[in-house]
Motif scaffolding. Structure first.
Motif, PDB file in Angstrom:
ATOM      1  N   PRO A  13      -6.484  -5.679   3.984  1.00 17.08           N
ATOM      2  CA  PRO A  13      -5.083  -5.701   3.572  1.00 17.08           C
ATOM      3  C   PRO A  13      -4.252  -4.721   4.393  1.00 17.08           C
ATOM      4  O   PRO A  13      -4.737  -3.663   4.805  1.00 17.08           O
ATOM      5  N   THR A  14      -3.006  -5.064   4.628  1.00 13.25           N
ATOM      6  CA  THR A  14      -2.105  -4.228   5.419  1.00 13.25           C
ATOM      7  C   THR A  14      -1.856  -2.896   4.716  1.00 13.25           C
ATOM      8  O   THR A  14      -1.557  -2.853   3.524  1.00 13.25           O
ATOM      9  N   GLN A  15      -1.958  -1.814   5.479  1.00 14.90           N
ATOM     10  CA  GLN A  15      -1.792  -0.481   4.922  1.00 14.90           C
ATOM     11  C   GLN A  15      -0.512   0.210   5.397  1.00 14.90           C
ATOM     12  O   GLN A  15      -0.058   1.165   4.771  1.00 14.90           O
ATOM     13  N   SER A  16       0.046  -0.257   6.509  1.00 15.45           N
ATOM     14  CA  SER A  16       1.188   0.429   7.112  1.00 15.45           C
ATOM     15  C   SER A  16       2.280  -0.576   7.473  1.00 15.45           C
ATOM     16  O   SER A  16       2.000  -1.736   7.793  1.00 15.45           O
ATOM     17  N   ALA A  17       3.543  -0.120   7.441  1.00 10.59           N
ATOM     18  CA  ALA A  17       4.683  -0.956   7.824  1.00 10.59           C
ATOM     19  C   ALA A  17       5.243  -0.556   9.191  1.00 10.59           C
ATOM     20  O   ALA A  17       6.095  -1.253   9.737  1.00 10.59           O
ATOM     21  N   ARG A  18       4.783   0.552   9.733  1.00 11.11           N
ATOM     22  CA  ARG A  18       5.395   1.102  10.939  1.00 11.11           C
ATOM     23  C   ARG A  18       5.376   0.111  12.099  1.00 11.11           C
ATOM     24  O   ARG A  18       6.380  -0.066  12.794  1.00 11.11           O
ATOM     25  N   GLN A  19       4.238  -0.539  12.340  1.00 12.95           N
ATOM     26  CA  GLN A  19       4.148  -1.449  13.478  1.00 12.95           C
ATOM     27  C   GLN A  19       5.129  -2.609  13.349  1.00 12.95           C
ATOM     28  O   GLN A  19       5.654  -3.112  14.350  1.00 12.95           O
ATOM     29  N   PHE A  20       5.416  -3.018  12.115  1.00 14.98           N
ATOM     30  CA  PHE A  20       6.351  -4.118  11.913  1.00 14.98           C
ATOM     31  C   PHE A  20       7.796  -3.650  12.094  1.00 14.98           C
ATOM     32  O   PHE A  20       8.628  -4.394  12.629  1.00 14.98           O
ATOM     33  N   LEU A  21       8.098  -2.447  11.692  1.00 22.50           N
ATOM     34  CA  LEU A  21       9.429  -1.901  11.927  1.00 22.50           C
ATOM     35  C   LEU A  21       9.707  -1.801  13.426  1.00 22.50           C
ATOM     36  O   LEU A  21      10.803  -2.133  13.896  1.00 22.50           O
ATOM     37  N   VAL A  22       8.707  -1.376  14.183  1.00 25.23           N
ATOM     38  CA  VAL A  22       8.860  -1.277  15.639  1.00 25.23           C
ATOM     39  C   VAL A  22       9.027  -2.658  16.255  1.00 25.23           C
ATOM     40  O   VAL A  22       9.947  -2.912  17.050  1.00 25.23           O
ATOM     41  N   ARG A  23       8.149  -3.580  15.885  1.00 26.31           N
ATOM     42  CA  ARG A  23       8.173  -4.925  16.473  1.00 26.31           C
ATOM     43  C   ARG A  23       9.490  -5.639  16.196  1.00 26.31           C
ATOM     44  O   ARG A  23      10.111  -6.205  17.103  1.00 26.31           O
ATOM     45  N   TYR A  24       9.937  -5.597  14.955  1.00 24.56           N
ATOM     46  CA  TYR A  24      11.129  -6.360  14.600  1.00 24.56           C
ATOM     47  C   TYR A  24      12.422  -5.660  15.014  1.00 24.56           C
ATOM     48  O   TYR A  24      13.450  -6.313  15.160  1.00 24.56           O
TER      49      TYR A  24
ATOM     50  N   ALA B 164       0.848  -1.180   0.000  1.00 22.83           N
ATOM     51  CA  ALA B 164       0.000   0.000   0.000  1.00 22.83           C
ATOM     52  C   ALA B 164       0.892   1.241   0.000  1.00 22.83           C
ATOM     53  O   ALA B 164       2.018   1.196   0.501  1.00 22.83           O
ATOM     54  N   PRO B 165       0.435   2.357  -0.552  1.00 17.82           N
ATOM     55  CA  PRO B 165       1.277   3.556  -0.639  1.00 17.82           C
ATOM     56  C   PRO B 165       1.898   3.975   0.689  1.00 17.82           C
ATOM     57  O   PRO B 165       3.078   4.311   0.746  1.00 17.82           O
ATOM     58  N   GLN B 166       1.119   3.971   1.773  1.00 19.31           N
ATOM     59  CA  GLN B 166       1.656   4.390   3.065  1.00 19.31           C
ATOM     60  C   GLN B 166       2.727   3.423   3.550  1.00 19.31           C
ATOM     61  O   GLN B 166       3.780   3.835   4.059  1.00 19.31           O
ATOM     62  N   ALA B 167       2.499   2.133   3.399  1.00 19.24           N
ATOM     63  CA  ALA B 167       3.488   1.135   3.826  1.00 19.24           C
ATOM     64  C   ALA B 167       4.785   1.286   3.038  1.00 19.24           C
ATOM     65  O   ALA B 167       5.887   1.231   3.608  1.00 19.24           O
ATOM     66  N   LEU B 168       4.652   1.485   1.740  1.00 15.36           N
ATOM     67  CA  LEU B 168       5.853   1.629   0.921  1.00 15.36           C
ATOM     68  C   LEU B 168       6.611   2.899   1.291  1.00 15.36           C
ATOM     69  O   LEU B 168       7.849   2.889   1.384  1.00 15.36           O
ATOM     70  N   PHE B 169       5.891   3.971   1.544  1.00 15.30           N
ATOM     71  CA  PHE B 169       6.556   5.209   1.961  1.00 15.30           C
ATOM     72  C   PHE B 169       7.333   4.981   3.257  1.00 15.30           C
ATOM     73  O   PHE B 169       8.482   5.436   3.402  1.00 15.30           O
ATOM     74  N   GLU B 170       6.747   4.306   4.216  1.00 16.43           N
ATOM     75  CA  GLU B 170       7.416   4.069   5.506  1.00 16.43           C
ATOM     76  C   GLU B 170       8.651   3.188   5.343  1.00 16.43           C
ATOM     77  O   GLU B 170       9.683   3.417   5.986  1.00 16.43           O
ATOM     78  N   LEU B 171       8.560   2.182   4.492  1.00 21.80           N
ATOM     79  CA  LEU B 171       9.715   1.319   4.239  1.00 21.80           C
ATOM     80  C   LEU B 171      10.840   2.101   3.563  1.00 21.80           C
ATOM     81  O   LEU B 171      12.020   1.944   3.913  1.00 21.80           O
ATOM     82  N   LEU B 172      10.488   2.948   2.620  1.00 24.17           N
ATOM     83  CA  LEU B 172      11.498   3.723   1.912  1.00 24.17           C
ATOM     84  C   LEU B 172      12.105   4.805   2.806  1.00 24.17           C
ATOM     85  O   LEU B 172      13.291   5.135   2.692  1.00 24.17           O
ATOM     86  N   ALA B 173      11.293   5.357   3.704  1.00 28.03           N
ATOM     87  CA  ALA B 173      11.816   6.339   4.653  1.00 28.03           C
ATOM     88  C   ALA B 173      12.860   5.682   5.558  1.00 28.03           C
ATOM     89  O   ALA B 173      13.897   6.287   5.875  1.00 28.03           O
TER      90      ALA B 173
END
Length: 394
Positions: A226-237, A162-171
């Motif tokens: 469907p998953t919209q954000s990656a932030r929670q996974f970045l924090v968890r992992y 999703a656009p927001q998830a991809l933005f967070e991963l790229l950031a």
């Protein structure tokens, strides 16, 4: 004459006292058919062994048993995958050398086995998390999108995130070059990306197409979105990575470890007295495709055309013969590096019974064949199977 036994012939309880194994232990006397109650998941995935999901790896306790049994000076794994052999060798103070055709596999193995300044590592993991997840002013967001434009032109990333998830991963990715422990941060990013893809929660292993609409989730027994954000996974992992690397630091010993990316048919292996490996199975897994998200995000080179036994090639008679020839080239190359009386321990789902003829072709003495029952699967793949452990002698 090789000794062969199966689960039906085993009368002893499953081995759980792994430290009791030594050079005098007869592997023929060991019951290696563990059920969940004998060897729970938390033990099979201890410390860095679950730093990142990886299909097709063998369990660390199986590696530990044969390292304790043969007590090598140098152990080699020509298909090191996620680094299980190398990690267990470090746990016992044994020198190791691993190689793999996959750049991602070598990155993961190197991260698991590297020695860290733990306080610095934790500071960096927390630092990049804070920097990459804080509220970004609109003008900085625009500059970030401009820098990452090639990634937004990538159809795979566009399709699966999703656009927001991809933005967070790229950031997050945009910050990695500012830190010393870049490889660890790349693994955190990859693990978060795996979970942030738009695929059903119950199908992280083999998703076929992106999941764009709400769906019935077999994992949660309800309708999921469907998953919209990656932030929670970045924090968890991030937190999990700190914990696991610290846990391994408490048990690792002093030993050399070398991870080399390349084709094991042509690698110049160091002299060794034990080869301990789990080769790819014929026609079962596309190892490069299972981490496609990592290759796309990290810009790693795909060497899928050199992968032995990939699922894309199938398991026809022709594919089996090609597999035998290629695996045979690997072991023939290894044979030149083997010390006198060295052993090869090969753990493989040999459903086509290919390996006995391979040993004969290469001139190895077959000491033992163990066919162990594997009844634990991940995801929705609940069926059990038998795994073969071949012990060959030079």
């Amino acid at each position: 004459m090789a000794t062969t036994y199966t689960v039906d012939q085993v009368k002893l309880p499953p081995l759980t006292d792994f430290a009791s194994v030594d050079s005098q232990t007869r592997v023929d006397d060991l019951n290696l058919n563990w059920k969940e109650r004998d060897l729970p998941e938390r033990e099979r995935t201890k410390h860095v062994h679950r730093l990142h999901p990886y299909l097709g790896k063998f369990i660390p306790q199986l590696v530990e048993i044969f390292l304790r049994k043969y007590q090598p000076q140098m152990v080699v794994d020509p298909f090191c995958g996620s680094g299980t052999t190398l990690v267990e060798a470090l746990s016992l103070g044994i020198n190791s050398f691993g190689t793999d055709i996959s750049e991602f596999n070598c990155l993961l193995s190197s991260v698991k086995t590297a020695n860290y300044d733990l306080d610095q590592l934790e500071t960096e993991i927390k630092g990049i998390l804070e920097e990459s997840t804080k509220q970004i002013p609109e003008h900085d967001r625009l500059r970030l999108f401009e820098r990452q434009a090639p990634y937004f032109e990538n159809s795979y990333l566009q399709d699966w995130f999703a656009p927001q998830a991809l933005f967070e991963l790229l950031a997050y990715r945009d910050q990695i070059s500012n830190y010393k422990n870049q490889d660890v941060l790349k693994i955190i990013l990859s693990r978060a990306a795996r979970s942030a893809r738009q695929n059903p929660h119950f199908d992280l292993d083999f998703p076929r197409i992106p999941q764009k609409e709400p769906y019935y989730c077999y994992k949660h027994s309800r309708i999921c979105k469907p998953t919209q954000s990656a932030r929670q996974f970045l924090v968890r992992y991030s937190n999990d990575t700190i914990k696991r690397i610290r846990q391994f630091a408490d048990v690792r010993k002093s030993a050399s470890v070398d991870v080399t990316c390349g084709d094991s048919r042509y690698i110049d292996f160091p002299e060794c007295d034990l080869v301990l490996t789990s080769p790819p199975y014929v026609g079962l897994i596309d190892y490069h495709q299972q981490h496609r998200y990592a290759y796309e995000l990290l810009g790693l080179e795909m060497n899928a055309e050199d992968e032995i036994g990939s699922a894309a090639l199938g398991n026809s008679q022709r594919a089996q013969q090609a597999y035998l020839d290629q695996i045979g080239e690997v072991f023939a190359n290894l044979k030149r590096a083997l010390a006198r009386d060295a052993r090869l321990v090969v753990v493989v789902h040999d459903r086509k019974n290919l390996y006995p003829q391979l040993a004969e072709r290469l001139g190895f003495i077959v000491e033992t064949e163990i066919h162990r029952h594997v009844d634990r699967r991940t995801g929705r793949r609940a069926s059990d199977f038998f795994e073969s452990v071949y012990v060959w002698k030079k």
